[in-house]
Structure formats: C-alpha cells, structure tokens
Write a protein that holds these residues in place. Structure first.
Motif, PDB file in Angstrom:
ATOM      1  N   ILE A 178      -5.758   5.486  -6.068  1.00  0.00           N
ATOM      2  CA  ILE A 178      -5.761   5.240  -4.624  1.00  0.00           C
ATOM      3  C   ILE A 178      -6.767   4.154  -4.244  1.00  0.00           C
ATOM      4  O   ILE A 178      -6.452   3.245  -3.477  1.00  0.00           O
ATOM      5  CB  ILE A 178      -6.063   6.547  -3.854  1.00  0.00           C
ATOM      6  N   PHE A 179      -7.982   4.229  -4.778  1.00  0.00           N
ATOM      7  CA  PHE A 179      -9.050   3.324  -4.359  1.00  0.00           C
ATOM      8  C   PHE A 179      -9.231   2.112  -5.274  1.00  0.00           C
ATOM      9  O   PHE A 179      -9.974   1.208  -4.934  1.00  0.00           O
ATOM     10  CB  PHE A 179     -10.372   4.080  -4.245  1.00  0.00           C
ATOM     11  N   GLY A 180      -8.572   2.121  -6.414  1.00  0.00           N
ATOM     12  CA  GLY A 180      -8.691   0.997  -7.337  1.00  0.00           C
ATOM     13  C   GLY A 180      -9.777   1.232  -8.379  1.00  0.00           C
ATOM     14  O   GLY A 180     -10.679   2.049  -8.181  1.00  0.00           O
ATOM     15  N   PRO A 181      -9.688   0.499  -9.477  1.00  0.00           N
ATOM     16  CA  PRO A 181     -10.624   0.724 -10.588  1.00  0.00           C
ATOM     17  C   PRO A 181     -12.072   0.340 -10.271  1.00  0.00           C
ATOM     18  O   PRO A 181     -12.980   0.735 -10.982  1.00  0.00           O
ATOM     19  CB  PRO A 181     -10.059  -0.149 -11.711  1.00  0.00           C
ATOM     20  N   GLU A 182     -12.299  -0.405  -9.191  1.00  0.00           N
ATOM     21  CA  GLU A 182     -13.660  -0.811  -8.838  1.00  0.00           C
ATOM     22  C   GLU A 182     -14.394   0.256  -8.025  1.00  0.00           C
ATOM     23  O   GLU A 182     -15.574   0.093  -7.719  1.00  0.00           O
ATOM     24  CB  GLU A 182     -13.652  -2.115  -8.029  1.00  0.00           C
ATOM     25  N   VAL A 183     -13.707   1.332  -7.651  1.00  0.00           N
ATOM     26  CA  VAL A 183     -14.332   2.360  -6.816  1.00  0.00           C
ATOM     27  C   VAL A 183     -15.548   2.936  -7.546  1.00  0.00           C
ATOM     28  O   VAL A 183     -15.534   3.120  -8.765  1.00  0.00           O
ATOM     29  CB  VAL A 183     -13.328   3.474  -6.446  1.00  0.00           C
ATOM     30  N   LYS A 184     -16.598   3.181  -6.772  1.00  0.00           N
ATOM     31  CA  LYS A 184     -17.808   3.757  -7.356  1.00  0.00           C
ATOM     32  C   LYS A 184     -17.689   5.273  -7.350  1.00  0.00           C
ATOM     33  O   LYS A 184     -17.550   5.892  -6.290  1.00  0.00           O
ATOM     34  CB  LYS A 184     -19.039   3.322  -6.580  1.00  0.00           C
TER      35      LYS A 184
ATOM     36  N   SER B  94       0.856  -1.170   0.000  1.00  0.00           N
ATOM     37  CA  SER B  94       0.000   0.000   0.000  1.00  0.00           C
ATOM     38  C   SER B  94       0.894   1.221   0.000  1.00  0.00           C
ATOM     39  O   SER B  94       1.801   1.327   0.832  1.00  0.00           O
ATOM     40  CB  SER B  94      -0.895  -0.001   1.233  1.00  0.00           C
ATOM     41  N   ASP B  95       0.641   2.112  -0.932  1.00  0.00           N
ATOM     42  CA  ASP B  95       1.443   3.334  -1.036  1.00  0.00           C
ATOM     43  C   ASP B  95       2.932   3.001  -1.133  1.00  0.00           C
ATOM     44  O   ASP B  95       3.770   3.611  -0.478  1.00  0.00           O
ATOM     45  CB  ASP B  95       1.141   4.249   0.153  1.00  0.00           C
ATOM     46  N   SER B  96       3.242   1.965  -1.910  1.00  0.00           N
ATOM     47  CA  SER B  96       4.610   1.506  -2.171  1.00  0.00           C
ATOM     48  C   SER B  96       5.341   0.976  -0.942  1.00  0.00           C
ATOM     49  O   SER B  96       6.559   0.955  -0.901  1.00  0.00           O
ATOM     50  CB  SER B  96       5.446   2.621  -2.814  1.00  0.00           C
ATOM     51  N   ARG B  97       4.600   0.556   0.073  1.00  0.00           N
ATOM     52  CA  ARG B  97       5.213  -0.010   1.279  1.00  0.00           C
ATOM     53  C   ARG B  97       4.619  -1.384   1.553  1.00  0.00           C
ATOM     54  O   ARG B  97       3.420  -1.584   1.424  1.00  0.00           O
ATOM     55  CB  ARG B  97       4.958   0.902   2.477  1.00  0.00           C
ATOM     56  N   PRO B  98       5.467  -2.336   1.992  1.00  0.00           N
ATOM     57  CA  PRO B  98       4.941  -3.677   2.293  1.00  0.00           C
ATOM     58  C   PRO B  98       4.397  -3.759   3.719  1.00  0.00           C
ATOM     59  O   PRO B  98       4.992  -3.230   4.658  1.00  0.00           O
ATOM     60  CB  PRO B  98       6.175  -4.565   2.137  1.00  0.00           C
ATOM     61  N   TYR B  99       3.253  -4.421   3.854  1.00  0.00           N
ATOM     62  CA  TYR B  99       2.613  -4.619   5.150  1.00  0.00           C
ATOM     63  C   TYR B  99       2.343  -6.102   5.358  1.00  0.00           C
ATOM     64  O   TYR B  99       1.975  -6.811   4.430  1.00  0.00           O
ATOM     65  CB  TYR B  99       1.283  -3.866   5.233  1.00  0.00           C
TER      66      TYR B  99
ATOM     67  N   GLU C 170     -11.928 -12.008   3.464  1.00  0.00           N
ATOM     68  CA  GLU C 170     -11.990 -10.840   4.342  1.00  0.00           C
ATOM     69  C   GLU C 170     -10.629 -10.165   4.484  1.00  0.00           C
ATOM     70  O   GLU C 170     -10.552  -8.959   4.691  1.00  0.00           O
ATOM     71  CB  GLU C 170     -12.521 -11.232   5.713  1.00  0.00           C
ATOM     72  N   ALA C 171      -9.552 -10.918   4.383  1.00  0.00           N
ATOM     73  CA  ALA C 171      -8.210 -10.329   4.485  1.00  0.00           C
ATOM     74  C   ALA C 171      -7.961  -9.348   3.341  1.00  0.00           C
ATOM     75  O   ALA C 171      -7.400  -8.274   3.545  1.00  0.00           O
ATOM     76  CB  ALA C 171      -7.149 -11.425   4.476  1.00  0.00           C
ATOM     77  N   TYR C 172      -8.404  -9.698   2.151  1.00  0.00           N
ATOM     78  CA  TYR C 172      -8.241  -8.791   1.020  1.00  0.00           C
ATOM     79  C   TYR C 172      -9.111  -7.556   1.182  1.00  0.00           C
ATOM     80  O   TYR C 172      -8.697  -6.446   0.878  1.00  0.00           O
ATOM     81  CB  TYR C 172      -8.579  -9.513  -0.285  1.00  0.00           C
ATOM     82  N   GLU C 173     -10.309  -7.754   1.688  1.00  0.00           N
ATOM     83  CA  GLU C 173     -11.195  -6.624   1.949  1.00  0.00           C
ATOM     84  C   GLU C 173     -10.600  -5.734   3.038  1.00  0.00           C
ATOM     85  O   GLU C 173     -10.625  -4.504   2.940  1.00  0.00           O
ATOM     86  CB  GLU C 173     -12.567  -7.139   2.378  1.00  0.00           C
ATOM     87  N   TYR C 174     -10.052  -6.345   4.083  1.00  0.00           N
ATOM     88  CA  TYR C 174      -9.417  -5.605   5.177  1.00  0.00           C
ATOM     89  C   TYR C 174      -8.333  -4.679   4.623  1.00  0.00           C
ATOM     90  O   TYR C 174      -8.329  -3.478   4.896  1.00  0.00           O
ATOM     91  CB  TYR C 174      -8.815  -6.586   6.182  1.00  0.00           C
ATOM     92  N   ALA C 175      -7.432  -5.224   3.839  1.00  0.00           N
ATOM     93  CA  ALA C 175      -6.330  -4.422   3.302  1.00  0.00           C
ATOM     94  C   ALA C 175      -6.846  -3.364   2.333  1.00  0.00           C
ATOM     95  O   ALA C 175      -6.360  -2.230   2.324  1.00  0.00           O
ATOM     96  CB  ALA C 175      -5.313  -5.320   2.610  1.00  0.00           C
ATOM     97  N   GLY C 176      -7.838  -3.705   1.553  1.00  0.00           N
ATOM     98  CA  GLY C 176      -8.383  -2.764   0.579  1.00  0.00           C
ATOM     99  C   GLY C 176      -9.099  -1.583   1.212  1.00  0.00           C
ATOM    100  O   GLY C 176      -9.178  -0.518   0.614  1.00  0.00           O
ATOM    101  N   ASN C 177      -9.597  -1.746   2.428  1.00  0.00           N
ATOM    102  CA  ASN C 177     -10.330  -0.675   3.097  1.00  0.00           C
ATOM    103  C   ASN C 177      -9.470   0.136   4.063  1.00  0.00           C
ATOM    104  O   ASN C 177      -9.982   1.011   4.741  1.00  0.00           O
ATOM    105  CB  ASN C 177     -11.532  -1.240   3.863  1.00  0.00           C
ATOM    106  N   LYS C 178      -8.198  -0.159   4.153  1.00  0.00           N
ATOM    107  CA  LYS C 178      -7.316   0.587   5.056  1.00  0.00           C
ATOM    108  C   LYS C 178      -6.557   1.627   4.235  1.00  0.00           C
ATOM    109  O   LYS C 178      -5.414   1.431   3.825  1.00  0.00           O
ATOM    110  CB  LYS C 178      -6.330  -0.354   5.766  1.00  0.00           C
TER     111      LYS C 178
END
Length: 146
Positions: free
Chosen positions: A85-91, A7-12, A51-59
C-alpha cells in the motif's frame, strides 16, 4: 491536466488550475462532459513536478484532503500489505514481537479507511482526534450488528 497515476488499480488524473492552488485529482472513469480548450497549459517549475509525485503518493486510496501524520500499530502478519500500500520506501519502526509501527503522511480520510479495512490487525494510535473518529465509527457499526 498534468499526470495520470494509478492507485488501487484505478487511474486518476492529477491536475492544476488557476482557481485552486496546488494539485487536485479525479478518477478518470468518473469524468464526463469534458470540453477541450484551445489554451496551452502553463509550464510547471521542476520543483512542482516533483511535488505532483509526492501529492499522489500521500493520497492513501486517493482520498482528498489535507495531509496529516498518522501512526498505526500493525500486526506483523500484515507487513507485506502495508509495504504494498505505502511502497517499499515506507519507514517501518520496530514495535514488539507481534507488532510494528508505521508513521505516514496521508489524508485523514485515507487513514480512517485503512483503519477500517484492517480492523483486526491495525490500531490507529495517533493523532488522538482521528483515533476517536475510528472509535465512533466502530460504535455505530456495532449498533447495526446488535
């Protein structure tokens, strides 16, 4: 440990543990003093993996905290940045000729940080309490520059 995300070019590191429900995350470059345990990790059910992917996507900017729905009124000129920032699926909702509306589920701290980064192009409109936090931040910043 469960996943590594960028996220933002940093590994988490996304992880689970028995002390806290759900997922937590840490920046990999900030982790020190690790101890390797000789214990197998418990299996995650399939729905938890998603849920892990959703977790990371919403942070947003990987700020921790409970997720809330936030609405931004954004100038059209920054649409590409918001999609990045939010990805191509953002509404993206229609606004008027100069603005579009973005409604996202993210952390309060991430929403505040985004509003600060794009002060000249974004208005955080909802929730009202978070909008008030932006106003207080701006008042304090203005005092510094007077």
């Amino acid at each position: 440990p469960r996943y590594i995300v960028y996220s933002d070019s940093r590994p988490y590191l996304i992880a689970t543990n028995t002390k806290h429900p759900g997922f937590s995350h840490w920046r990999l470059d900030k982790i020190s003093g690790l101890t390797l345990l000789d214990e197998p990790a418990r299996k995650l059910p399939r729905e938890k993996k998603l849920e892990a992917y959703e977790y990371a996507g919403n942070k947003l900017f990987m700020f921790a905290g409970e997720n809330i729905w936030v609405t931004f009124r954004c100038q059209n000129r920054i649409m590409d940045q918001m999609i990045y920032i939010f990805g191509p699926e953002v509404k993206i909702l229609p606004g008027d000729d100069d603005f579009f509306i973005l409604r996202v589920l993210t952390s309060r701290a991430g929403a505040l940080f985004l509003a600060q980064q794009f002060l000249d192009a974004v208005e955080l409109t909802d929730p009202a309490a978070v909008k008030e936090e932006v106003k207080e931040y701006l008042k304090k910043a203005l005092e510094i520059y007077q």
